[in-house]
Design a protein around this motif. Structure first.
Motif, PDB file in Angstrom:
ATOM      1  N   ALA A 214       0.877  -1.260  -0.079  1.00 14.70           N
ATOM      2  CA  ALA A 214       0.030  -0.008   0.134  1.00 14.70           C
ATOM      3  C   ALA A 214       0.866   1.281  -0.074  1.00 14.70           C
ATOM      4  N   ARG A 217       1.162   3.023  -3.456  1.00 14.12           N
ATOM      5  CA  ARG A 217       0.169   3.528  -4.075  1.00 14.12           C
ATOM      6  C   ARG A 217       0.177   5.246  -4.326  1.00 14.12           C
ATOM      7  N   GLU A 218       0.669   5.976  -3.395  1.00 10.33           N
ATOM      8  CA  GLU A 218       1.018   7.296  -3.735  1.00 10.33           C
ATOM      9  C   GLU A 218       1.702   7.542  -5.255  1.00 10.33           C
ATOM     10  N   ASN A 220       1.923   5.096  -8.031  1.00 10.76           N
ATOM     11  CA  ASN A 220       1.009   4.517  -8.973  1.00 10.76           C
ATOM     12  C   ASN A 220      -0.063   3.718  -8.420  1.00 10.76           C
ATOM     13  N   ASP A 221      -1.158   4.142  -7.982  1.00  8.14           N
ATOM     14  CA  ASP A 221      -2.085   3.351  -7.225  1.00  8.14           C
ATOM     15  C   ASP A 221      -2.791   2.072  -8.329  1.00  8.14           C
ATOM     16  N   GLU A 222      -2.666   2.294  -9.717  1.00 10.36           N
ATOM     17  CA  GLU A 222      -2.941   0.924 -10.323  1.00 10.36           C
ATOM     18  C   GLU A 222      -1.853  -0.046 -10.498  1.00 10.36           C
ATOM     19  N   ARG A 225      -2.343  -1.909  -6.931  1.00  3.53           N
ATOM     20  CA  ARG A 225      -3.452  -2.776  -6.810  1.00  3.53           C
ATOM     21  C   ARG A 225      -3.451  -3.843  -7.948  1.00  3.53           C
TER      22      ARG A 225
END
Length: 286
Positions: A214, A217-218, A220-222, A225
Motif C-alpha cells: 500500500a 499507491r501514492e 501509482n495506485d494502479e 493494486r
C-alpha cells in the motif's frame, strides 16, 4: 400443499381483468432492505387485501445471492414482452415455522413479478441451503462476490476473514483468495464457490505484506493494486538481497519509471531497473 405449479392469486393470471387491476391499486408496499456492501437495495413486498394468498407468504433466504435491481428490470421488460412465467416457476420450500414459503430459486424473477403485481407460479423443491450455490452456478454462474456474501451469511469463518480483507484493502476477491489460500489455480475459485475455501496462510503476515504494498499507491495506485505486481512483490520477499525500504526509496526518486505492466516478467524487469537506479553496483533480484 400440492407440489404442482400454483399461483399466489386464485383468479385468472391475466393481469388485465378488472378485479386484479383493482387489487393492484390496493397493494400495500412494505419495504425491506438487503445489504450489498455499503448499499441498501429496497425489496418491494406486496400484500393484496383481496387475495387469500399474498406475496407476503414468500420469503427471501438471507444467504442466497443478492437481488439486483438491474437484473429485475431486465426480467420485467421480458415478462411484459412475453409472459412465460408459468413455464419458469419459482422453487420454494415451506419454512420451519410453516408460515412462509422460502424462495430457493428464482428470487429475481419473484421480485420482478412483485413489482408488476402479477401472479407467482411456484412449485415445491427438495433443495437444501447447500444446493443454492451449486444450482445457481449451473444456471447463471455465481460470481465470487455472490459466493462470499452467501457463505458470510452462513457464518463460515474463513469467508468472513476474507470479506474483512476485501473491505480494508480493496483488492479483487480473486486476488485475496490466492493470497490467503496460498494457491494460484483455477480450481480454487470453484472450491470457493462451493464453500470449501480455507485460509492456509498466516493472516498477520498477509496483512503486513498488503500494508507494505500500500505504500506504493501514492506513486501509482494502479500498479500497487495489480495482482501481477502483488505476486511479484511476494516473490521478492524470498530474495535475501531484497530490501523493501530501498525499493520504496528508488520509486520515490523515479516515480515515472514505476509503470503498469502486463505480465509478471515485465514487472520483474521494471522493478529490477528501479531497484538499481543510480546504483554503482547492480543487484540481480532474479
Amino acid at each position: 400443499m400440492n407440489p404442482e405449479n400454483n399461483s399466489v392469486t386464485q383468479d385468472s393470471p391475466n393481469i388485465h381483468n378488472n378485479k386484479q387491476k383493482e387489487e393492484s391499486k390496493m397493494a400495500i408496499r412494505n419495504w425491506t432492505k438487503l445489504t450489498k456492501g455499503d448499499k441498501q437495495i429496497p425489496l418491494v413486498v406486496f400484500k393484496s387485501n383481496n387475495t387469500e394468498e399474498s406475496y407476503q407468504k414468500f420469503r427471501f433466504i438471507d444467504c442466497n445471492r443478492i437481488v439486483t435491481q438491474a437484473k429485475v428490470n431486465r426480467m420485467k421488460r421480458e415478462i411484459l414482452r412475453h409472459d412465460l412465467t408459468n413455464e419458469f416457476t419459482i422453487r420454494v420450500k415451506p419454512s420451519q415455522c410453516g408460515k412462509y414459503l422460502d424462495i430457493y430459486d428464482g428470487q429475481n424473477r419473484f421480485q420482478a413479478l412483485c413489482e408488476l403485481t402479477m401472479p407467482i407460479h411456484y412449485q415445491l423443491t427438495n433443495m437444501s441451503i447447500d444446493d443454492i450455490g451449486s444450482t445457481n452456478s449451473v444456471q447463471d454462474k455465481w460470481k465470487l462476490k455472490d459466493a462470499l456474501f452467501h457463505y458470510c451469511i452462513r457464518q463460515l469463518e474463513d469467508y468472513i476473514i476474507l470479506a474483512e480483507f476485501h473491505k480494508i484493502y480493496k483488492y479483487p476477491i480473486s486476488t485475496l483468495v490466492i493470497l490467503l489460500s496460498g494457491r494460484h489455480t483455477k480450481k480454487i475459485q470453484e472450491e470457493f464457490r462451493a464453500g470449501n475455501f480455507e485460509i492456509t496462510q498466516d493472516v498477520e503476515s498477509i496483512k503486513e505484506i498488503l500494508n507494505r504494498v500500500a505504500q506504493f499507491r501514492e506513486y501509482n495506485d494502479e500498479v500497487a493494486r495489480s495482482r501481477q505486481f502483488l505476486l511479484v512483490y511476494i516473490d521478492l520477499l524470498t530474495e535475501p538481497v531484497f530490501e523493501h525500504e530501498k525499493l520504496l526509496h528508488k520509486v520515490k526518486l523515479a516515480p515515472s519509471k514505476f509503470i503498469k505492466c502486463n505480465t509478471q516478467n515485465e514487472y520483474k524487469r521494471m522493478i529490477e531497473k528501479i531497484y538499481n537506479y543510480r546504483s554503482s553496483e547492480i543487484v540481480r533480484l532474479w
